[in-house]
Write an enzyme that holds these catalytic residues in place. Sequence first.
Site, PDB file in Angstrom:
ATOM      1  N   ARG A  28       0.832  -1.089  -0.072  1.00 14.49           N
ATOM      2  CA  ARG A  28       0.057  -0.112   0.044  1.00 14.49           C
ATOM      3  C   ARG A  28       1.108   1.286   0.104  1.00 14.49           C
ATOM      4  NH1 ARG A  28      -4.855  -1.719   4.262  1.00 14.49           N
ATOM      5  NH2 ARG A  28      -6.109  -2.421   2.629  1.00 14.49           N
ATOM      6  N   GLU A  40      -1.925  -8.662  -4.914  1.00 12.68           N
ATOM      7  CA  GLU A  40      -3.341  -9.216  -5.198  1.00 12.68           C
ATOM      8  C   GLU A  40      -3.358 -10.847  -5.652  1.00 12.68           C
ATOM      9  OE1 GLU A  40      -6.058  -7.881  -4.245  1.00 12.68           O
ATOM     10  OE2 GLU A  40      -5.411  -5.744  -3.943  1.00 12.68           O
ATOM     11  N   TYR A 123     -11.704  -9.206 -10.634  1.00 15.62           N
ATOM     12  CA  TYR A 123     -11.526  -8.653  -9.366  1.00 15.62           C
ATOM     13  C   TYR A 123      -9.991  -8.012  -9.329  1.00 15.62           C
ATOM     14  CZ  TYR A 123      -9.033  -8.293  -4.827  1.00 15.62           C
ATOM     15  OH  TYR A 123      -8.441  -7.666  -3.961  1.00 15.62           O
ATOM     16  N   ASP A 141     -14.451  -9.048  -4.821  1.00 19.74           N
ATOM     17  CA  ASP A 141     -14.083 -10.161  -4.107  1.00 19.74           C
ATOM     18  C   ASP A 141     -14.995 -10.824  -3.019  1.00 19.74           C
ATOM     19  OD1 ASP A 141     -13.652  -8.553  -1.903  1.00 19.74           O
ATOM     20  OD2 ASP A 141     -11.520  -9.274  -1.695  1.00 19.74           O
ATOM     21  N   CYS A 204     -20.307  -5.203  14.493  1.00 20.82           N
ATOM     22  CA  CYS A 204     -21.292  -4.090  13.827  1.00 20.82           C
ATOM     23  C   CYS A 204     -20.991  -2.733  14.516  1.00 20.82           C
ATOM     24  CB  CYS A 204     -22.715  -4.449  13.922  1.00 20.82           C
ATOM     25  SG  CYS A 204     -22.990  -5.943  12.898  1.00 20.82           S
ATOM     26  N   CYS A 207     -18.680  -0.625  13.350  1.00 23.47           N
ATOM     27  CA  CYS A 207     -18.909  -0.515  11.941  1.00 23.47           C
ATOM     28  C   CYS A 207     -19.139   1.073  11.629  1.00 23.47           C
ATOM     29  CB  CYS A 207     -19.667  -1.434  11.194  1.00 23.47           C
ATOM     30  SG  CYS A 207     -20.025  -1.210   9.490  1.00 23.47           S
TER      31      CYS A 207
HETATM   32 FE1  SF4 Z   1     -22.632  -5.193  10.768  1.00 21.26          FE
HETATM   33 FE2  SF4 Z   1     -21.125  -3.147   9.252  1.00 21.26          FE
HETATM   34 FE3  SF4 Z   1     -21.358  -5.757   8.177  1.00 21.26          FE
HETATM   35 FE4  SF4 Z   1     -23.630  -4.260   8.596  1.00 21.26          FE
HETATM   36  S1  SF4 Z   1     -21.968  -4.030   7.163  1.00 21.26           S
HETATM   37  S2  SF4 Z   1     -23.364  -6.319   9.107  1.00 21.26           S
HETATM   38  S3  SF4 Z   1     -23.260  -2.976  10.466  1.00 21.26           S
HETATM   39  S4  SF4 Z   1     -20.181  -4.776  10.168  1.00 21.26           S
END
Ligand code: SF4
Length: 358
Positions: A28, A40, A123, A141, A204, A207
């Site tokens: 990178r 890759e 890809y 991918d 999540c 995220c």
């Molecule tokens: Fe969870 Fe984010 Fe994946 Fe949605 S995109 S399932 S919020 S980690």
Amino acid sequence: MKMEYDYRIITGDLLEWYKTEKRTLPWRSTPLPYYVWISEIMLQQTRVEAVKDYFARFTLEYPTIKDLAETEENRLMKLWEGLGYYQRARNLLKAAKIIAAEYGGEIPADYEKIKSLPGIGSYTAGAISSIAFGMYEPAVDGNVLRVTKRLAGSYDDITKQKVKKDLEAALREVMTEKKLSGDFNQALMELGAMVCIPNGKPLCEKCPVKNHCTAKEKNIQMELPVKPGKKDRKIENKTILILEYQSRYGLNQRAEKGLLAGLWEYPNLEGKLPIEKVEKILEEQGIRDYEMELLGEARHIFSHIEWHMLGYRIKIQEWEKNLEKDSARNTLVWADKHELEAVYALPAAFQAYKTKLG
Ligand code: SF4
């Protein structure tokens, strides 16, 4: 085209997150087309941590595509030893020769030309075009398919080519409209590798796009993406014979076609054979004066096959005189430990036994 999800709404948060959270990776920091290509290809089916060392050794030995194009295939296989999926390395060599002959040793800044090179699909072509040349081309991918299908809450079967093609078209449209290239693709991949992970629960709460995620909203993250049952792998039982004679080890070269084509291996027999059976086979080969040690079991998993192996170390004291002309034995080459390290590419499948040689 009608999109199942409006990917424009995630681009800002995603790119902000990528700027601060991205991992520092050798390819990178200097995104030359050659480096992007090699990394890759190495990263297909292989973990980032494992690729780092291989990438460093590879680019040290072949600083340019022309250097790669001029290498001996055996030497390349030796450098690739342990990475697996050796066809990738053969295709790298074929593509390097084409790039050297037709494009003066530089990857052309043209998506279709890149995609036409051996071993490069949509890809990898997308990754090189977007990361190294700043083009508005997606790189879809497994990570990207997982992230996007969760964002969209989509039950599409991601093993279908059409699903992938539709997603590429949708992302290309967004990338072109918003002038997004390599960072956007890498951000999606990074999110898939670090947060929206494949095995186990996605993270999540960490995220950056959780407020726009349909799967999270409906609590169906673990149901997506849909990947209808892969076929079970075929199990092959094998008896591996580590023949040792005067501190050298017997090796066979595998056939030019098929699994691990052209690589080296310890002689092996079908089935997991008991010691008496192995003794009988050695006797039939005229090998009578030896010490045998059971090395135990080992497994190796390929994409469609599993090898379940049982190994024996056989220290041969003497060959029978008439074996000098024996054709079966003459197919073996005898390598000392240094040559096992430096010359002969022995696939990772045999690593468990190689390390037992001490
Ligand atoms: Fe969870 Fe984010 Fe994946 Fe949605 S995109 S399932 S919020 S980690």
